[in-house]
Structures are given as structure tokens and as C-alpha cells.
Design an enzyme around this catalytic site. Structure first.
Site, PDB file in Angstrom:
ATOM      1  N   GLY A  46      34.881  35.615  53.767  1.00  0.00           N
ATOM      2  CA  GLY A  46      33.628  35.648  53.026  1.00  0.00           C
ATOM      3  C   GLY A  46      33.195  34.237  52.681  1.00  0.00           C
ATOM      4  O   GLY A  46      34.005  33.302  52.742  1.00  0.00           O
ATOM      5  N   GLN A  51      29.168  27.989  47.510  1.00  0.00           N
ATOM      6  CA  GLN A  51      30.228  27.156  48.085  1.00  0.00           C
ATOM      7  C   GLN A  51      29.696  26.081  49.037  1.00  0.00           C
ATOM      8  O   GLN A  51      30.398  25.126  49.340  1.00  0.00           O
ATOM      9  CB  GLN A  51      31.244  28.027  48.843  1.00  0.00           C
ATOM     10  CG  GLN A  51      32.035  28.946  47.916  1.00  0.00           C
ATOM     11  CD  GLN A  51      32.964  29.833  48.710  1.00  0.00           C
ATOM     12  OE1 GLN A  51      32.554  30.884  49.186  1.00  0.00           O
ATOM     13  NE2 GLN A  51      34.197  29.420  48.873  1.00  0.00           N
ATOM     14  N   CYS A  91      40.829  31.048  48.549  1.00  0.00           N
ATOM     15  CA  CYS A  91      39.414  30.690  48.518  1.00  0.00           C
ATOM     16  C   CYS A  91      39.223  29.434  49.347  1.00  0.00           C
ATOM     17  O   CYS A  91      40.002  28.490  49.236  1.00  0.00           O
ATOM     18  CB  CYS A  91      38.971  30.442  47.073  1.00  0.00           C
ATOM     19  SG  CYS A  91      37.224  30.009  46.922  1.00  0.00           S
ATOM     20  N   LEU A  92      38.183  29.419  50.158  1.00  0.00           N
ATOM     21  CA  LEU A  92      37.908  28.247  50.985  1.00  0.00           C
ATOM     22  C   LEU A  92      37.598  27.020  50.121  1.00  0.00           C
ATOM     23  O   LEU A  92      37.739  25.895  50.585  1.00  0.00           O
ATOM     24  CB  LEU A  92      36.740  28.532  51.943  1.00  0.00           C
ATOM     25  CG  LEU A  92      37.019  29.626  52.990  1.00  0.00           C
ATOM     26  CD1 LEU A  92      35.757  29.930  53.788  1.00  0.00           C
ATOM     27  CD2 LEU A  92      38.159  29.219  53.919  1.00  0.00           C
ATOM     28  N   HIS A 133      34.899  38.852  44.630  1.00  0.00           N
ATOM     29  CA  HIS A 133      35.191  37.411  44.701  1.00  0.00           C
ATOM     30  C   HIS A 133      33.900  36.619  44.985  1.00  0.00           C
ATOM     31  O   HIS A 133      33.657  35.580  44.364  1.00  0.00           O
ATOM     32  CB  HIS A 133      36.243  37.204  45.800  1.00  0.00           C
ATOM     33  CG  HIS A 133      36.622  35.789  46.105  1.00  0.00           C
ATOM     34  ND1 HIS A 133      37.898  35.299  45.903  1.00  0.00           N
ATOM     35  CD2 HIS A 133      35.908  34.750  46.646  1.00  0.00           C
ATOM     36  CE1 HIS A 133      37.942  34.029  46.291  1.00  0.00           C
ATOM     37  NE2 HIS A 133      36.752  33.664  46.747  1.00  0.00           N
ATOM     38  N   GLU A 134      33.076  37.133  45.890  1.00  0.00           N
ATOM     39  CA  GLU A 134      31.847  36.410  46.251  1.00  0.00           C
ATOM     40  C   GLU A 134      30.805  36.477  45.133  1.00  0.00           C
ATOM     41  O   GLU A 134      30.115  35.485  44.871  1.00  0.00           O
ATOM     42  CB  GLU A 134      31.252  36.960  47.561  1.00  0.00           C
ATOM     43  CG  GLU A 134      32.162  36.915  48.778  1.00  0.00           C
ATOM     44  CD  GLU A 134      32.862  35.598  49.024  1.00  0.00           C
ATOM     45  OE1 GLU A 134      32.385  34.565  48.537  1.00  0.00           O
ATOM     46  OE2 GLU A 134      33.909  35.604  49.692  1.00  0.00           O
ATOM     47  N   HIS A 137      31.499  33.899  42.657  1.00  0.00           N
ATOM     48  CA  HIS A 137      30.988  32.568  43.035  1.00  0.00           C
ATOM     49  C   HIS A 137      29.524  32.415  42.621  1.00  0.00           C
ATOM     50  O   HIS A 137      29.123  31.366  42.099  1.00  0.00           O
ATOM     51  CB  HIS A 137      31.077  32.348  44.556  1.00  0.00           C
ATOM     52  CG  HIS A 137      32.419  31.885  45.046  1.00  0.00           C
ATOM     53  ND1 HIS A 137      33.032  30.736  44.601  1.00  0.00           N
ATOM     54  CD2 HIS A 137      33.259  32.403  45.979  1.00  0.00           C
ATOM     55  CE1 HIS A 137      34.192  30.580  45.227  1.00  0.00           C
ATOM     56  NE2 HIS A 137      34.361  31.582  46.071  1.00  0.00           N
TER      57      HIS A 137
HETATM   58  O1  GNR Z   1      38.860  33.826  53.182  1.00  0.00           O
HETATM   59  C1  GNR Z   1      39.029  34.324  52.060  1.00  0.00           C
HETATM   60  N1  GNR Z   1      40.066  35.170  51.876  1.00  0.00           N
HETATM   61  C2  GNR Z   1      40.230  35.946  50.734  1.00  0.00           C
HETATM   62  C3  GNR Z   1      41.463  36.587  50.566  1.00  0.00           C
HETATM   63  C4  GNR Z   1      41.688  37.377  49.462  1.00  0.00           C
HETATM   64  C5  GNR Z   1      40.697  37.540  48.531  1.00  0.00           C
HETATM   65  C6  GNR Z   1      39.468  36.899  48.670  1.00  0.00           C
HETATM   66  C7  GNR Z   1      39.239  36.106  49.769  1.00  0.00           C
HETATM   67  S1  GNR Z   1      37.693  35.338  49.987  1.00  0.00           S
HETATM   68  C8  GNR Z   1      38.133  33.943  50.946  1.00  0.00           C
HETATM   69  C9  GNR Z   1      36.899  33.204  51.403  1.00  0.00           C
HETATM   70  C10 GNR Z   1      36.191  32.621  50.205  1.00  0.00           C
HETATM   71  O2  GNR Z   1      36.583  31.678  49.574  1.00  0.00           O
HETATM   72  N2  GNR Z   1      35.113  33.242  49.816  1.00  0.00           N
HETATM   73  O3  GNR Z   1      34.462  32.825  48.715  1.00  0.00           O
HETATM   74 NI    NI Z   2      35.953  31.884  47.465  1.00  0.00          NI
END
Ligand code: GNR
Ligand code: NI
Length: 167
Positions: A46, A51, A91-92, A133-134, A137
Site C-alpha cells: 500500500g 508518504q 511501513c515504507l 494503516h493507509e 497516514h
Molecule cells: O508494504 C507494507 N506492508 C504492510 C505490512 C503490514 C501492515 C501494513 C503494511 S503497509 C506497507 C506499505 C506502507 O507503508 N503503506 O503505507
Molecule cells: Ni505505511
């Protein structure tokens, strides 16, 4: 298409609250294409516009094994949330850090698709985690904010050290 630079925690721009998308025009379509390319290149499931330092309520997600099921959520809004699950998140914007976060098990999200049509999706498991999670953000939160102050301090120290050796 273009790869976009991804902001790294604790960059303060990750704390900005994103504004709703008011018009889905060519600039939004280009942003979606660039975000998708950036997400796939980084092997993420995601990516939120926050980001890549664009503070609009726009998210791309692909939780498929084959990496061929792109989902686009414009102005996503969490509705019904049921149950709890706890899984390792990454998270990236927080590279190399993984920790457990508690999330709703099953959620409904209302959003606009790329044609501006209102949609509603009910999701569970990893997709539900990723949507939560998104949306975090877009509200200026990273998964690290769900962890204890002690863990947050350790993560900041580790990332600062990583940045020193990479420089
Ligand atoms: O790539 C991602 N893997 C992930 C693994 C477990 C829970 C959430 C994520 S999201 C993350 C990509 C990202 O940072 N999205 O904002
Ligand atoms: Ni993230």
C-alpha cells in the site's frame, strides 16, 4: 510514469492531515499511476499520498499475491469496524522496522473510485489492516504511533544510526 521519493519517519511532513480530493482530473490520475509504480517498485502492499508528500486523501493498495490487483481509494472513510486482530506491520516510511499493531478485524470503507463513483467495500484480514494503516497516514499517523514511547525512542535511535551509516 515516475518513481516518487518516499518520506522517512520521523519526517514532520508525515504528520500532516491530508485534504479531501475535490476533483478527479489528469493530475490525480497521473499521481495514482506514479504512486502505483512507486509502491510496486518498493514491493509494498500500500501507499498513501502523504508518504510521497502530497497531502490529499488518496491511497493505492495491492495485497494480491500476483501483484496485479491495484485498488485505488479516494477520500476513504472507515465505517463499521468489528473484532480485533494483531499482526506485524511494516511501513515504507519506516524501513527495516516491524512490530505488532492491534487493528479491527473487519471493516467497511466508503470511498470514490477513479471515475468519482461512490463505492463501499467490506474487508478483513490483511486488506483490512492495510486500509486502516493507509487511512492513518492520511490522518498524519504512522504505525509507530501505536507503539509505546520506549519503542518509539528505540526506533528513532535505530533509524538515525541507519541514516549515519548510509550517508
Ligand atoms: O508494504 C507494507 N506492508 C504492510 C505490512 C503490514 C501492515 C501494513 C503494511 S503497509 C506497507 C506499505 C506502507 O507503508 N503503506 O503505507
Ligand atoms: Ni505505511
Amino acid at each position: 510514469m515516475a518513481l516518487l521519493p518516499i518520506l522517512r519517519f520521523p519526517d514532520l511532513r508525515l504528520k500532516k492531515i491530508a485534504a479531501p480530493v475535490v476533483r478527479i482530473d489528469d493530475s490525480i490520475r497521473k499521481l495514482v499511476a506514479d504512486m502505483a509504480e512507486t509502491m510496486y517498485e518498493a514491493s509494498g502492499i500500500g501507499l498513501a499520498a502523504t508518504q510521497v508528500d502530497v497531502h490529499k486523501r488518496l491511497v493505492v493498495i495491492d495485497t494480491s499475491e500476483e501483484r496485479n490487483h491495484l485498488r485505488v481509494f479516494i477520500n476513504p472513510q472507515l465505517g463499521r469496524c468489528e473484532g480485533l486482530q494483531s499482526g506485524e506491520e511494516g511501513c515504507l516510511s519506516v524501513p527495516g522496522i516491524y512490530d505488532k499493531v492491534e487493528r479491527a478485524e473487519r471493516i467497511t470503507v466508503d470511498y470514490l473510485d477513479l471515475d468519482g463513483q461512490p463505492q463501499s467495500l467490506t474487508a478483513d484480514g490483511l486488506l483490512a489492516v492495510c486500509i486502516q494503516h493507509e487511512i492513518d497516514h492520511l490522518d498524519g499517523k504512522v504505525f509507530v504511533d501505536h507503539l509505546s514511547q520506549l519503542k518509539q525512542a528505540r526506533i528513532k535511535a535505530k533509524l538515525a544510526k541507519q541514516a549515519r551509516v548510509t550517508a
